[in-house]
Scaffold this motif. Sequence first.
Motif, PDB file in Angstrom:
ATOM      1  N   ILE A 155     -39.237  56.995 -88.317  1.00 13.49           N
ATOM      2  CA  ILE A 155     -40.153  57.678 -89.237  1.00 13.49           C
ATOM      3  C   ILE A 155     -39.928  59.196 -89.259  1.00 13.49           C
ATOM      4  N   PRO A 156     -39.955  59.880 -88.086  1.00 12.59           N
ATOM      5  CA  PRO A 156     -39.672  61.322 -88.152  1.00 12.59           C
ATOM      6  C   PRO A 156     -38.265  61.633 -88.641  1.00 12.59           C
ATOM      7  N   MET A 157     -37.344  60.702 -88.376  1.00 14.41           N
ATOM      8  CA  MET A 157     -35.973  60.895 -88.854  1.00 14.41           C
ATOM      9  C   MET A 157     -35.957  60.960 -90.384  1.00 14.41           C
ATOM     10  N   PRO A 193     -34.648  74.643 -89.884  1.00 18.81           N
ATOM     11  CA  PRO A 193     -34.334  74.505 -88.446  1.00 18.81           C
ATOM     12  C   PRO A 193     -35.193  73.453 -87.760  1.00 18.81           C
ATOM     13  N   LEU A 194     -36.475  73.378 -88.158  1.00 24.51           N
ATOM     14  CA  LEU A 194     -37.373  72.414 -87.522  1.00 24.51           C
ATOM     15  C   LEU A 194     -36.946  70.988 -87.874  1.00 24.51           C
ATOM     16  N   ALA A 195     -36.611  70.782 -89.147  1.00 20.49           N
ATOM     17  CA  ALA A 195     -36.165  69.450 -89.563  1.00 20.49           C
ATOM     18  C   ALA A 195     -34.905  69.067 -88.804  1.00 20.49           C
ATOM     19  N   CYS A 196     -34.000  70.045 -88.608  1.00 17.77           N
ATOM     20  CA  CYS A 196     -32.757  69.764 -87.878  1.00 17.77           C
ATOM     21  C   CYS A 196     -33.075  69.364 -86.445  1.00 17.77           C
ATOM     22  N   PHE A 197     -34.004  70.089 -85.819  1.00 17.95           N
ATOM     23  CA  PHE A 197     -34.377  69.768 -84.439  1.00 17.95           C
ATOM     24  C   PHE A 197     -34.986  68.369 -84.359  1.00 17.95           C
ATOM     25  N   ILE A 198     -35.910  68.090 -85.282  1.00 23.99           N
ATOM     26  CA  ILE A 198     -36.567  66.774 -85.275  1.00 23.99           C
ATOM     27  C   ILE A 198     -35.526  65.681 -85.502  1.00 23.99           C
ATOM     28  N   TYR A 199     -34.634  65.917 -86.454  1.00 24.38           N
ATOM     29  CA  TYR A 199     -33.602  64.918 -86.717  1.00 24.38           C
ATOM     30  C   TYR A 199     -32.738  64.698 -85.481  1.00 24.38           C
ATOM     31  N   PHE A 200     -32.408  65.781 -84.805  1.00 22.71           N
ATOM     32  CA  PHE A 200     -31.539  65.642 -83.638  1.00 22.71           C
ATOM     33  C   PHE A 200     -32.208  64.830 -82.529  1.00 22.71           C
ATOM     34  N   LEU A 298     -42.790  57.341 -76.384  1.00 22.80           N
ATOM     35  CA  LEU A 298     -43.594  57.135 -77.582  1.00 22.80           C
ATOM     36  C   LEU A 298     -44.524  58.311 -77.831  1.00 22.80           C
ATOM     37  N   ASN A 299     -44.991  58.959 -76.745  1.00 22.00           N
ATOM     38  CA  ASN A 299     -45.831  60.141 -76.943  1.00 22.00           C
ATOM     39  C   ASN A 299     -45.063  61.247 -77.639  1.00 22.00           C
ATOM     40  N   ILE A 300     -43.807  61.447 -77.214  1.00 25.56           N
ATOM     41  CA  ILE A 300     -43.003  62.486 -77.857  1.00 25.56           C
ATOM     42  C   ILE A 300     -42.939  62.208 -79.347  1.00 25.56           C
ATOM     43  N   ASN A 301     -42.742  60.952 -79.686  1.00 23.74           N
ATOM     44  CA  ASN A 301     -42.589  60.616 -81.092  1.00 23.74           C
ATOM     45  C   ASN A 301     -43.893  60.753 -81.857  1.00 23.74           C
ATOM     46  N   TRP A 302     -44.932  60.007 -81.413  1.00 28.70           N
ATOM     47  CA  TRP A 302     -46.148  59.924 -82.241  1.00 28.70           C
ATOM     48  C   TRP A 302     -46.968  61.189 -82.167  1.00 28.70           C
ATOM     49  N   PRO A 307     -46.165  64.441 -86.342  1.00 25.93           N
ATOM     50  CA  PRO A 307     -46.979  65.497 -86.961  1.00 25.93           C
ATOM     51  C   PRO A 307     -46.150  66.695 -87.393  1.00 25.93           C
ATOM     52  N   LEU A 308     -45.189  67.068 -86.542  1.00 22.94           N
ATOM     53  CA  LEU A 308     -44.364  68.229 -86.887  1.00 22.94           C
ATOM     54  C   LEU A 308     -43.543  67.966 -88.140  1.00 22.94           C
ATOM     55  N   SER A 309     -43.001  66.746 -88.246  1.00 22.44           N
ATOM     56  CA  SER A 309     -42.161  66.460 -89.413  1.00 22.44           C
ATOM     57  C   SER A 309     -43.010  66.410 -90.683  1.00 22.44           C
ATOM     58  N   ILE A 310     -44.240  65.875 -90.571  1.00 18.60           N
ATOM     59  CA  ILE A 310     -45.119  65.851 -91.743  1.00 18.60           C
ATOM     60  C   ILE A 310     -45.474  67.286 -92.150  1.00 18.60           C
ATOM     61  N   LEU A 311     -45.781  68.107 -91.147  1.00 17.53           N
ATOM     62  CA  LEU A 311     -46.106  69.508 -91.413  1.00 17.53           C
ATOM     63  C   LEU A 311     -44.934  70.210 -92.086  1.00 17.53           C
ATOM     64  N   ASN A 312     -43.745  69.956 -91.566  1.00 13.65           N
ATOM     65  CA  ASN A 312     -42.537  70.569 -92.095  1.00 13.65           C
ATOM     66  C   ASN A 312     -42.324  70.169 -93.546  1.00 13.65           C
ATOM     67  N   LEU A 313     -42.527  68.880 -93.805  1.00 14.49           N
ATOM     68  CA  LEU A 313     -42.345  68.362 -95.156  1.00 14.49           C
ATOM     69  C   LEU A 313     -43.344  69.006 -96.109  1.00 14.49           C
ATOM     70  N   TRP A 314     -44.572  69.137 -95.634  1.00 14.32           N
ATOM     71  CA  TRP A 314     -45.668  69.677 -96.437  1.00 14.32           C
ATOM     72  C   TRP A 314     -45.382  71.136 -96.790  1.00 14.32           C
ATOM     73  N   VAL A 315     -45.002  71.909 -95.771  1.00 12.96           N
ATOM     74  CA  VAL A 315     -44.710  73.328 -95.998  1.00 12.96           C
ATOM     75  C   VAL A 315     -43.529  73.475 -96.947  1.00 12.96           C
ATOM     76  N   THR A 316     -42.504  72.639 -96.752  1.00 11.34           N
ATOM     77  CA  THR A 316     -41.334  72.685 -97.630  1.00 11.34           C
ATOM     78  C   THR A 316     -41.755  72.417 -99.076  1.00 11.34           C
ATOM     79  N   ALA A 317     -42.585  71.403 -99.268  1.00  7.17           N
ATOM     80  CA  ALA A 317     -43.014  71.031-100.611  1.00  7.17           C
ATOM     81  C   ALA A 317     -43.781  72.178-101.259  1.00  7.17           C
ATOM     82  N   ILE A 318     -44.684  72.814-100.486  1.00  6.17           N
ATOM     83  CA  ILE A 318     -45.486  73.912-101.049  1.00  6.17           C
ATOM     84  C   ILE A 318     -44.587  75.078-101.440  1.00  6.17           C
ATOM     85  N   ILE A 319     -43.639  75.418-100.545  1.00  3.42           N
ATOM     86  CA  ILE A 319     -42.754  76.555-100.828  1.00  3.42           C
ATOM     87  C   ILE A 319     -41.920  76.283-102.066  1.00  3.42           C
TER      88      ILE A 319
END
Lengths: 324, 191
Positions: A155-157, A193-200, A298-302, A307-319
């Motif tokens: 999901i975060p990927m 950069p955040l998306a890259c980190f999350i993807y990695f 699982l804690n790291i993920n959920w 949350p970070l990836s959703i936040l990142n997506l949201w900020v990207t969309a707004i920008i």
Amino acid sequence: MELSLLSFVQIIIACLLIIGLMVGNAVIMVYIERKAAGFIQRRPGPYEVGPRGTIQAICDAMKLLGKQLFIPGNVDWALYFLAPVLAFLPVLVLFLPIPFGKYLTTLQVDDGILLILAFAGLGVISNILAGWASNNKYGLLGAARAVAQSVAYEIPMIMALLAVVFLTGSLNLTAIVERQGTWPWEWNIAYQPLACFIYFVSLVGETNRAPFDLPEAESELTAGFHTEYSGMGFALFFLSEYANMLLVSFVCATFFLGGYRGPILDGFWWTFIKAYAVMCVIVWLRWTFPRVRFDQLLNINWKWLLPLSILNLWVTAIIIKFID
Amino acid sequence: MFKAIIDNLKGLYSLLVGLFITGDFFLSPQKTTHYPRKVDDPETLKSYRGPLELVPADNYGNGKCISCQMCVRACPGHCLTVTKGDKGKEPKVYLYDFTLCCLCAACVESCPTGAIRFSHKVYMVAPTREALHLDLIADLKSRATKIDPMGTKAARLKVAKAEAEAAKAKADAEDAAKAKAGPAGSAGAPA
């Protein structure tokens, strides 16, 4: 996309080349991995077979080929033999839309990343089948872990990749590379950069590599889902694991590191250099960090990545909305 | 909430530190010795506890052991067998079962004459279990640098006496030769 005879032949040739790449990659990566492990632990690593141990991996592969296929009692025959094949086959499809060079793509698909993500899910099924069919408690535990982990980390990927897709406005991998510039600060890693980190982080979890190698944790589950496999069955799992690693590295290079574009002389060599750099970092991670506990995984993920990836997506969309 | 975030950021930083440590190790020279081609400096093996060996008293392969059985009693693993010889204090049999030895040094410390010590044999291979049942007297004899044909202390004393006599005779002969050559030399000097 029209399927003529020419494109059919083209795809066959490309598939053969990809199989060659997969096998060659496994051999090279085993050597790199063992050498890196040696150097990090301040010992020489493989040394005896061939100059500096270079043909050690080939000898190991030969040994695997020659080994007896041992089948434990009470296995589910059909599933037991289906699982390694199912682990290996989808990887071929996964490599189809990867743009190695500007014109060096097996199949120009408009929804390239969708194809990759869809077929990547099949790998988990092979893990479940292997764990279930081998009638072994460790295998079953490994399979259960593989499911929970892969479902969680996909999901975060996807969210991280989606942020890049928002930037580009296309699911086509070639278009994504074309949008990025030649210099590192023009690549998507500078914009996301955040998306890259999350993807990695999620790619390490997705490919079941240490420190997230819970499905095959040696110290707890002997070998996890492939405990009961020997000879070529094991070799196929092994091959598909390294091929998956190569694939996610190529996707990482394509999405975040500018793909085949580089400071001088664009070409497929840049894709390979970047992908193998990512692979070396994965190997480095493996020999640095201890394995996490399953609840931590699982804690790291959920609690963090999602949350970070959703936040990142949201900020990207707004920008993007405000800039347009 | 904020504390958790800060803790996690600190955790991330510690991961980075770990990566740099292993990266540093990756680039530093290796610590291991590649055995068949290289061996360790014998100086570094001085503290290594290999299997026991008898301390030589001389170059003829004689030890200091007086067969007092202190080592046999001190050994917690019962790995020593010492039998006194027919004459004198020297042992006839000194067997050592390395498979039972825990290298605790109780025997070395209990020995009143300092007749046993740990060897520094690092490069040791045993194809069978029996190969580790060591005969320490034979080992001591094999390390002798001079050959003693009789093999007993009395014979050795005899040889030493004979040697001393021979040396004395030689010295006497030299003195005699000097005395003989002396006048001739003084006579020849003015010429």
